[in-house]
Write an enzyme that holds these catalytic residues in place. Structure first.
Site, mmCIF file in Angstrom:
data_model
loop_
_atom_site.group_PDB
_atom_site.id
_atom_site.type_symbol
_atom_site.label_atom_id
_atom_site.label_comp_id
_atom_site.label_asym_id
_atom_site.label_seq_id
_atom_site.Cartn_x
_atom_site.Cartn_y
_atom_site.Cartn_z
ATOM 1 N N MET A 179 -13.256 5.543 -11.985
ATOM 2 C CA MET A 179 -13.244 5.368 -10.529
ATOM 3 C C MET A 179 -13.469 3.899 -10.166
ATOM 4 O O MET A 179 -12.756 3.331 -9.325
ATOM 5 C CB MET A 179 -14.333 6.257 -9.913
ATOM 6 C CG MET A 179 -14.566 6.046 -8.447
ATOM 7 S SD MET A 179 -13.215 6.646 -7.440
ATOM 8 C CE MET A 179 -13.975 8.047 -6.691
ATOM 9 N N THR A 185 12.949 13.604 -6.764
ATOM 10 C CA THR A 185 11.646 12.932 -6.659
ATOM 11 C C THR A 185 10.607 13.838 -7.320
ATOM 12 O O THR A 185 10.948 14.914 -7.815
ATOM 13 C CB THR A 185 11.258 12.712 -5.185
ATOM 14 O OG1 THR A 185 10.922 13.976 -4.622
ATOM 15 C CG2 THR A 185 12.374 12.083 -4.389
ATOM 16 N N CYS A 186 9.345 13.423 -7.289
ATOM 17 C CA CYS A 186 8.326 14.275 -7.940
ATOM 18 C C CYS A 186 8.116 15.571 -7.168
ATOM 19 O O CYS A 186 7.614 16.545 -7.717
ATOM 20 C CB CYS A 186 7.025 13.513 -8.115
ATOM 21 S SG CYS A 186 6.479 12.710 -6.626
ATOM 22 N N ASN A 187 8.506 15.587 -5.901
ATOM 23 C CA ASN A 187 8.301 16.802 -5.105
ATOM 24 C C ASN A 187 9.557 17.637 -4.879
ATOM 25 O O ASN A 187 9.471 18.739 -4.358
ATOM 26 C CB ASN A 187 7.723 16.439 -3.734
ATOM 27 C CG ASN A 187 6.238 16.242 -3.801
ATOM 28 O OD1 ASN A 187 5.577 16.784 -4.685
ATOM 29 N ND2 ASN A 187 5.704 15.447 -2.902
ATOM 30 N N GLN A 228 7.400 6.631 1.477
ATOM 31 C CA GLN A 228 8.032 6.526 0.158
ATOM 32 C C GLN A 228 9.304 7.375 0.079
ATOM 33 O O GLN A 228 10.282 6.970 -0.552
ATOM 34 C CB GLN A 228 7.034 6.993 -0.895
ATOM 35 C CG GLN A 228 7.282 6.393 -2.250
ATOM 36 C CD GLN A 228 6.348 6.989 -3.290
ATOM 37 O OE1 GLN A 228 5.501 7.824 -2.992
ATOM 38 N NE2 GLN A 228 6.510 6.559 -4.516
#
Lengths: 293, 438
Positions: B194, B49-51, B117
């Site tokens: 934003m 995963t991204c982490n 997630q």
């Protein structure tokens, strides 16, 4: 309470115990939100309302008529209606604050009822007309609705305070939205106004038709504490609704005015009987048991 | 079998290191096939995963890969020098590896505790390994327990109960004012990055009445067209305030505040005092904070939302202890299963030995004059029942021993029973041969 006949005393004791149990459950629900506590609270309130219903049947049997002749019966009827309102509203208002507040409100009502409890009595012969039933029912419905409205108003004020203080984490999932609360508050206020108007109209008709036989002059009527407070409540209610629909007054002002109306109406119904002398009492002598007779 | 894990995550390495070792779906499949072909007796699941990048393996006790070998192979598969990533890697064995997987799947090791997630990502990783055929009895059971643990923690505790993102808290906040946010008129001031993000977020929530107001009319029209919403000229901003229920400030003021308290004193009666929520997310701020003092108007800045997020994070962490308790209980249960299952083959051997003893005894009994006895079937069934009941007692004792003392103790005990059973069999065989001889 000790003046009540034995079967009624037992029933009322059951109501008192159920009210205490409901208050304890309400407190527990505030501390620890649990579905089981919520369910138990609903069951206890249902029991209390059921016992109150049986008590009214006993009173009706004693006087052989419609049992809404005195303040005690009115409070018991109020208790039943509030109980049903609570059970109905708790189906969609899943908030500990609401349930807890209602449970404590019911306890206060039962304790107040205990202070005025006495044997059943029939209406004075002069007051026995169909108007009195409509009058009493309308007034009680108005009272129940305004108490419901006031509870919602308190919830609105609490929720708004938290939002203003920016301490909102505790609100998430526990309180309905402000616009929902306001809509419920207004709904209660409107229906209460209609019921109170009917009650006042029938009261005036009664006063006109029966004023001579009830030994009440016009001066007696317009200076009676109960009637003055009820009229004041009706006027404030009218003013609130005019301000709401005329000038767009809402939110905090609406909630505060609801509380003022509630105070006046509850004081008119209960406080004036307990604290002031009121001529608005058409009860005949109590029905005594053969032993007492 | 032994369970091992090698991996790297956001706590041990920065994104620059993590991205070098990251596997996408395709490279994960290739890596799993490669590992399985090199170590056929082992089981593998790759989680990327991204982490984090983690490789879970169940390996026979005396077989490869060793943790170092696995690290080297993973590095080779991503064309990374092994020494470059080794300082950032962690290796966990047995119970530690199991605990780590349960912690990851329950999001207790995530950057934001309670995010859901990660469970989906763990499920994806496991599913991919299943499809590649690199899982087996151990990892299948391990991952299913991990999913169960995650589900239990999410449902029993409050770790996922409150939102911890600015957008999420803003939506919750709006929900405290309006019962149905979808029908509330929303105005977004500013068509910058934003503003665009916020509009996308509200559209995602199925809000239908969205308007964008921007100093540059052209940019506002462009964004409005792109997002299929309305745009209003800057000059009509005040009118827009009268109609809106939620106003989001995402445009910086050029000089001072865009709106003062006096402006809103004028605007609120025109709105007939309807509820108004202002989310001032611009820096510097567009709305005077004193506006919040007015009735029926609630002004929240980016810092206010930040404080709510902090509160919510603290709330989630309040249940961390309970979550860890659940996790530890399941780690214990899994390890029990894992240790007991190593005694499994011995239990099979004991059963086989008992069956042989039973058959030999029955054969001896029904030899000679009793060879054609009519009660043979009933007798055999009865003896089988008795032996099975005795065997059940023995197995139950061995399993209890493995759980309450240690698997090695249970193994020693089971082996003792097996040796005695074999001794009985040998004695039977000797007796038989002696009888035949005499």
């Amino acid at each position: 309470m000790v003046q009540l006949p034995v079967p009624e005393r037992i029933l009322f004791l059951g109501i008192l115990v159920a009210a205490f149990a409901a208050a304890v459950l309400g407190y527990l629900l505030r501390v620890r939100e649990d579905v089981r506590i919520r369910r138990s609270l609903r069951i206890v309130v249902a029991w209390m309302s059921g016992l109150a219903g049986i008590l009214l049947v006993f009173r009706a049997a004693a006087i052989r008529g419609f049992p809404l002749t005195g303040i005690f019966e009115s409070m018991i009827f109020l208790l039943i209606l509030l109980g049903i309102t609570f059970i109905w509203s708790s189906l969609f208002l899943h908030h500990a604050w609401f349930a807890s507040g209602m449970a404590w409100g019911l306890l206060v009502l039962v304790v107040l009822a205990a202070t005025v409890a006495g044997p059943a009595s029939t209406l004075q012969k002069e007051a026995q007309t169909p108007w009195i039933a409509i009058h009493a029912l309308s007034m009680i419905i108005a009272g129940v609705l305004i108490v419901f409205s006031a509870v919602i108003a308190v919830l609105w004020l609490y929720s708004s305070r938290r939002l203003k203080d920016k301490r909102i984490s505790a609100l998430f999932g526990k309180m309905p939205s402000l616009d929902k609360l306001e809509a419920l508050n207004l709904l209660g206020l409107q229906f209460s106004f209609v019921a109170l108007s009917i009650g006042l109209f029938t009261g005036i008709v009664l006063a006109i038709v029966k004023s001579s036989s009830l030994n009440m002059t016009i001066h007696d009527w317009i200076t009676d504490s109960k009637i003055v407070m009820t009229l004041l409540a009706w006027l404030i209610m009218l003013l609130t609704l005019l301000l709401k629909y005329g000038l767009g007054v809402r939110g905090k002002a609406l909630a505060r005015m609801t509380l003022i109306v509630c105070f006046f109406l509850v004081f008119a119904f209960i406080g004036s009987t307990l604290l002031c002398k009121s001529g608005h009492d058409f009860q005949g002598p109590p029905i005594l048991t053969p032993e007492e007779a | 079998m032994r369970i091992l894990l090698v991996g790297i995550n956001h706590k041990t390495a920065g994104v620059a290191i993590r991205e070098r070792l990251a596997f996408d779906a395709q490279s994960s499949i290739e890596a799993l096939h490669t590992l399985k072909s090199e170590f056929p007796s082992a089981e593998f699941v790759l989680l990327s995963t991204c982490n984090r990048v983690e490789c879970y393996a169940a390996v026979p006790v005396d077989a490869d890969p060793e943790p170092d070998t696995l690290v080297e192979r993973l590095a080779q598969l991503r064309n990374v020098e092994c020494e470059a990533i080794r300082p950032f890697l962690y290796v966990k064995l047995r119970e530690d590896a199991v605990r780590h997987l349960f912690t990851v799947a329950s999001s207790l090791d995530s950057m934001v505790i309670g995010e859901s997630q990660i469970l989906a990502q763990v499920k994806d990783g496991y599913k991919r390994a299943c499809e590649c055929g690199t899982t087996g009895k151990i990892l299948n059971h391990l991952f299913h327990v991990a999913f169960h643990v995650s589900k239990e923690i999410f449902s029993v505790t409050s770790i996922a109960n409150r939102r911890v993102s600015v957008a999420g808290v803003a939506v919750d906040l709006a929900g405290q004012l309006f019962s149905d946010i979808r029908n509330v008129p929303i105005t977004v001031i500013g068509a910058g990055q934003m503003g665009e993000l916020l509009i996308e977020h509200f559209r995602h929530l199925k809000c239908t009445d969205l308007t964008v107001v921007n100093r540059s009319r052209q940019r506002a029209c462009q964004l409005a067209e792109q997002q299929a919403i309305r745009s209003v000229p800057w000059e009509q901003l005040e009118n827009q305030m009268i109609e809106s229920g939620i106003v989001v400030g995402a445009a910086t003021a050029q000089e001072g505040y865009l709106f003062s308290k006096d402006d809103f004193r004028r605007i609120m009666p025109k709105r007939r005092n309807k509820l108004l929520l202002i989310l001032d997310l611009a820096v510097p701020r567009s709305f005077d904070p004193a506006i919040h003092d007015l009735d029926n108007l609630y002004l929240y800045g980016i810092d206010d939302l930040g404080k709510v997020i902090e509160d919510n994070v603290r709330f989630r962490e309040g249940d961390l202890e309970q979550a860890v308790e659940i996790l530890c209980r399941h780690v214990g249960e899994f390890m029990n299963w894992f240790e007991v299952r190593s005694v499994g083959p011995l239990l099979g051997e004991i059963q086989e030995a008992f069956d042989r003893i039973r058959n030999a005894e029955l054969q001896k009994f029904f030899s000679g004059p009793r060879r054609d006895a009519s009660c043979r079937d009933q007798m055999e069934a009865s003896v089988r029942g008795v032996v099975n009941k005795l065997l059940h007692c023995v197995v139950k004792n061995i399993v209890t021993l493995a759980r309450e003392q240690s698997p090695s103790e249970a193994e020693r005990f089971a082996r003792g029973i097996l040796d005695r059973a074999h001794g009985v069999l040998n004695d039977q065989r000797d007796n038989d041969s002696r009888c035949e001889g005499s």
